[in-house]
Motif scaffolding. Sequence first.
Motif, PDB file in Angstrom:
ATOM      1  N   ALA A   1       8.727   8.877   6.812  1.00 56.68           N
ATOM      2  CA  ALA A   1       7.723   8.093   6.091  1.00 56.68           C
ATOM      3  C   ALA A   1       6.583   8.990   5.613  1.00 56.68           C
ATOM      4  O   ALA A   1       6.057   8.814   4.503  1.00 56.68           O
ATOM      5  CB  ALA A   1       7.184   6.970   6.974  1.00 56.68           C
ATOM      6  N   ASN A   2       6.203   9.969   6.440  1.00 54.58           N
ATOM      7  CA  ASN A   2       5.138  10.882   6.044  1.00 54.58           C
ATOM      8  C   ASN A   2       5.545  11.721   4.834  1.00 54.58           C
ATOM      9  O   ASN A   2       4.738  11.960   3.933  1.00 54.58           O
ATOM     10  CB  ASN A   2       4.775  11.809   7.204  1.00 54.58           C
ATOM     11  CG  ASN A   2       3.659  12.765   6.847  1.00 54.58           C
ATOM     12  OD1 ASN A   2       2.559  12.348   6.485  1.00 54.58           O
ATOM     13  ND2 ASN A   2       3.928  14.065   6.920  1.00 54.58           N
ATOM     14  N   ILE A   3       6.800  12.170   4.788  1.00 52.45           N
ATOM     15  CA  ILE A   3       7.268  12.967   3.651  1.00 52.45           C
ATOM     16  C   ILE A   3       7.221  12.146   2.371  1.00 52.45           C
ATOM     17  O   ILE A   3       6.744  12.615   1.324  1.00 52.45           O
ATOM     18  CB  ILE A   3       8.698  13.489   3.905  1.00 52.45           C
ATOM     19  CG1 ILE A   3       8.727  14.401   5.125  1.00 52.45           C
ATOM     20  CG2 ILE A   3       9.225  14.230   2.679  1.00 52.45           C
ATOM     21  CD1 ILE A   3       7.795  15.568   5.054  1.00 52.45           C
TER      22      ILE A   3
ATOM     23  N   THR B   1       0.841  -1.190   0.000  1.00 56.18           N
ATOM     24  CA  THR B   1       0.000   0.000   0.000  1.00 56.18           C
ATOM     25  C   THR B   1       0.883   1.249   0.000  1.00 56.18           C
ATOM     26  O   THR B   1       2.114   1.167   0.076  1.00 56.18           O
ATOM     27  CB  THR B   1      -0.903   0.018   1.229  1.00 56.18           C
ATOM     28  OG1 THR B   1      -0.079   0.123   2.401  1.00 56.18           O
ATOM     29  CG2 THR B   1      -1.748  -1.252   1.308  1.00 56.18           C
ATOM     30  N   LEU B   2       0.235   2.406  -0.049  1.00 56.30           N
ATOM     31  CA  LEU B   2       0.970   3.664   0.029  1.00 56.30           C
ATOM     32  C   LEU B   2       1.808   3.725   1.301  1.00 56.30           C
ATOM     33  O   LEU B   2       2.975   4.135   1.278  1.00 56.30           O
ATOM     34  CB  LEU B   2      -0.013   4.840  -0.014  1.00 56.30           C
ATOM     35  CG  LEU B   2       0.576   6.237   0.214  1.00 56.30           C
ATOM     36  CD1 LEU B   2       1.574   6.591  -0.874  1.00 56.30           C
ATOM     37  CD2 LEU B   2      -0.538   7.285   0.267  1.00 56.30           C
ATOM     38  N   ASN B   3       1.225   3.304   2.419  1.00 54.56           N
ATOM     39  CA  ASN B   3       1.966   3.326   3.674  1.00 54.56           C
ATOM     40  C   ASN B   3       3.140   2.362   3.662  1.00 54.56           C
ATOM     41  O   ASN B   3       4.226   2.685   4.130  1.00 54.56           O
ATOM     42  CB  ASN B   3       1.031   2.986   4.837  1.00 54.56           C
ATOM     43  CG  ASN B   3       0.071   4.117   5.148  1.00 54.56           C
ATOM     44  OD1 ASN B   3       0.300   5.255   4.779  1.00 54.56           O
ATOM     45  ND2 ASN B   3      -1.025   3.796   5.816  1.00 54.56           N
ATOM     46  N   ASN B   4       2.931   1.154   3.129  1.00 50.08           N
ATOM     47  CA  ASN B   4       4.006   0.170   3.086  1.00 50.08           C
ATOM     48  C   ASN B   4       5.197   0.681   2.282  1.00 50.08           C
ATOM     49  O   ASN B   4       6.345   0.589   2.718  1.00 50.08           O
ATOM     50  CB  ASN B   4       3.505  -1.138   2.464  1.00 50.08           C
ATOM     51  CG  ASN B   4       2.423  -1.812   3.296  1.00 50.08           C
ATOM     52  OD1 ASN B   4       1.454  -2.331   2.757  1.00 50.08           O
ATOM     53  ND2 ASN B   4       2.583  -1.802   4.605  1.00 50.08           N
ATOM     54  N   VAL B   5       4.924   1.204   1.101  1.00 51.00           N
ATOM     55  CA  VAL B   5       6.001   1.702   0.234  1.00 51.00           C
ATOM     56  C   VAL B   5       6.719   2.869   0.908  1.00 51.00           C
ATOM     57  O   VAL B   5       7.953   2.965   0.876  1.00 51.00           O
ATOM     58  CB  VAL B   5       5.445   2.116  -1.139  1.00 51.00           C
ATOM     59  CG1 VAL B   5       6.528   2.794  -1.980  1.00 51.00           C
ATOM     60  CG2 VAL B   5       4.896   0.900  -1.883  1.00 51.00           C
ATOM     61  N   SER B   6       5.957   3.760   1.531  1.00 48.95           N
ATOM     62  CA  SER B   6       6.553   4.936   2.163  1.00 48.95           C
ATOM     63  C   SER B   6       7.476   4.541   3.310  1.00 48.95           C
ATOM     64  O   SER B   6       8.578   5.077   3.451  1.00 48.95           O
ATOM     65  CB  SER B   6       5.451   5.869   2.676  1.00 48.95           C
ATOM     66  OG  SER B   6       4.589   6.257   1.634  1.00 48.95           O
ATOM     67  N   VAL B   7       7.015   3.601   4.131  1.00 44.63           N
ATOM     68  CA  VAL B   7       7.807   3.172   5.281  1.00 44.63           C
ATOM     69  C   VAL B   7       9.102   2.497   4.832  1.00 44.63           C
ATOM     70  O   VAL B   7      10.171   2.723   5.400  1.00 44.63           O
ATOM     71  CB  VAL B   7       6.970   2.221   6.164  1.00 44.63           C
ATOM     72  CG1 VAL B   7       7.840   1.509   7.175  1.00 44.63           C
ATOM     73  CG2 VAL B   7       5.878   2.997   6.872  1.00 44.63           C
TER      74      VAL B   7
END
Length: 692
Positions: free
Chosen positions: A543-545, A508-514
Amino acid sequence: MSRQQPESRGVVLTGYHSNADLSPKNGACGAERDPGSALLRTGNYSVLQNQNTEHGDAAVRGANPPSLPSPASAPHHPKTHGDRSPKPGSSPRPRAQPAYQRYNSQDSLDELAMDDYWKELENISCSGGGEGGVSRGEGGTEAQEDEQLKITEEGEQEEAWLTEAGLARLFNDSQTTDQDQEEDSAVFLSTLTRTQAAAVQRRVATLQQTLQRRRNRQHVPDVRDIFRLPEKAEECTKLQEGNENGEQDVTSTEMETELNVEVSFSEQALNYRDHHQRLKVASNPNPPPSPDDKLPNFKLLRDKTGRTRIGDLSPPDMKKVHRLVLVEMTALFDTAGIDLKAHKAIKVKPKESGVFGVSLTTLLDQEHRRVSGIKVPLILQELIRHIEEEGLNTEGLLRIPGAATRVKSVCQELESSFYDGLFPWQQLKQHDAASLLKLFIRELPHPLLTVEYLSAFLAVNKLPTKKQQLQALNLLVLLLPEANQDTLKALVEFFQRVIDHQAQNKMTLNNVSVVMAPNIFMFKGFRSKVTEQQEFSMATGTANIVRLLIRYQNLLWTIPKFIMTQVRQHNMESQRKLNKEKAMRKLLKKITTDKPAEKSMSGESSMGFIRVQAPQFSKVSMAVQLTGELRAAEVLTRFLSQDSSVPVKQEDLCLYEIGGNIKERCLDGETYMKDLLQLNPAAEWVIKTAQR
């Protein structure tokens, strides 16, 4: 955590409690791990309800992150190594801890599985990323010194900032001997808004105080003598003050999804701050935290004069954009009360050839000799192409690492055979290719987000709303060097394509970002020994950036309209001065001039027609009748229908706006020609191959 706003609420993540003792004891760094194996370490964070958090999303940020980690001689991963035994004299940590509250939003930072972040740091360390990288192991290339940070001295930051903004004459008397530069600075200052002017004035005053303290100079220009707040900025101030008691500004609400790019971001932030302060007095001093931190679906307000993307403007105008964006970015952070501490890199001798560990500019320079027009390193293009050809459905893509020994071997083979075209791509496994892609980013001798602006990227999280964070990222992307802009854009576009297949690859977006955050931010030379709470804050912040860069990539690589308006004002003022000089010379020579071409053109336009030039093609010009709905894409379609010999496709052509109050601009296909003509009546219209 902020201690100045007791009215807000949130939670504090007080510590990480490992469940490593429940995991099998086979996770030494040197051991070969199966890429498909489960995580070797899990855990949870203890929670403390707190009344002092600034905003709803501060619950996952923990303590305010440092503006930038200090350089360290060796990497430090308290989340990834060693036992969790308590320090001498400290009480043991309880094992059972309540899980912190998670909102019902897929995009919420509260739902980030931070285990993936610490796992990625462990993988980086185990692969040698913290010790110079796998590309510099046995049989690899020569060792390269890690890049370190140097803190700027007192006054050095302001001096560098003013020089980058093209305003060196404001602190250096010798610069005033250059008449052209002095006039350019005067024109530039005349285009600034009140917040932008205040940012410049603040740095000039700070530098003057520093210079006076540093040495007793005979004369230092007084800021009041060389800088006056532009009249239009004063008018803007009065207008906005007049509206304070009126309707609520649209920028004051976080749920507003339309982005206003016609008004300076720093001016909008000032209005938000003033309105927010008034609300504090009039409303409940302890409002409940926001129940949902879902990323808004931001969209730009419709602009009939067309959107301007990076690469659409000529170099002279892009230079003006850079100066204006630097001032605006600083003004935005100033308005929010955020002090940006600039850093600069200590120069080290980088590799001059190869694939990994080579600077972007060096890499692109050597590739330009092989293929013209390259904007993104070929190795990165090939890795992305290979991953996509093999399929984006691979579960855990980017998250599950390739085998360390195999990745190291492939890296060395790419170093020696990539440019010869002999590398066997068909034998490269998906997870190995993804690990090589992350390694390439991590091994860059200069960070992808640059040393100069890395602290500003990290400080984005301190801005009070997602809208302001997005606006700051927009400005920061515009400030990056061209090679960094293009490479970052290629990466986030690839990340989005990975996310588009999340049903299959579980990314997901969160997984890729982290997973990608430590590869982009936590590179060699920038790690420091920080507390666990600070490290967690850095983790969620970075991760938020990355999450915002991916989510809003279609907005970030555009130039806001208010910046374009200032560029046009700059060009008009410069042209007005030039015309006065020409008129004076003509008067002295007693020369009278007629401009039949201009009269003819204005007469043609007044009758509702424009003349479109196409010097590259057989049909060199075409008269086009203007209507309120005629767009640039329709002009290209009409031209192609009348000249069938054109050897290029419509998507490779662009209608350019040239002259008048712009140097050269490639028009967005959705540009309404009649509206643009009213904005720039002296422009010429030329069709040619796009040069993006």
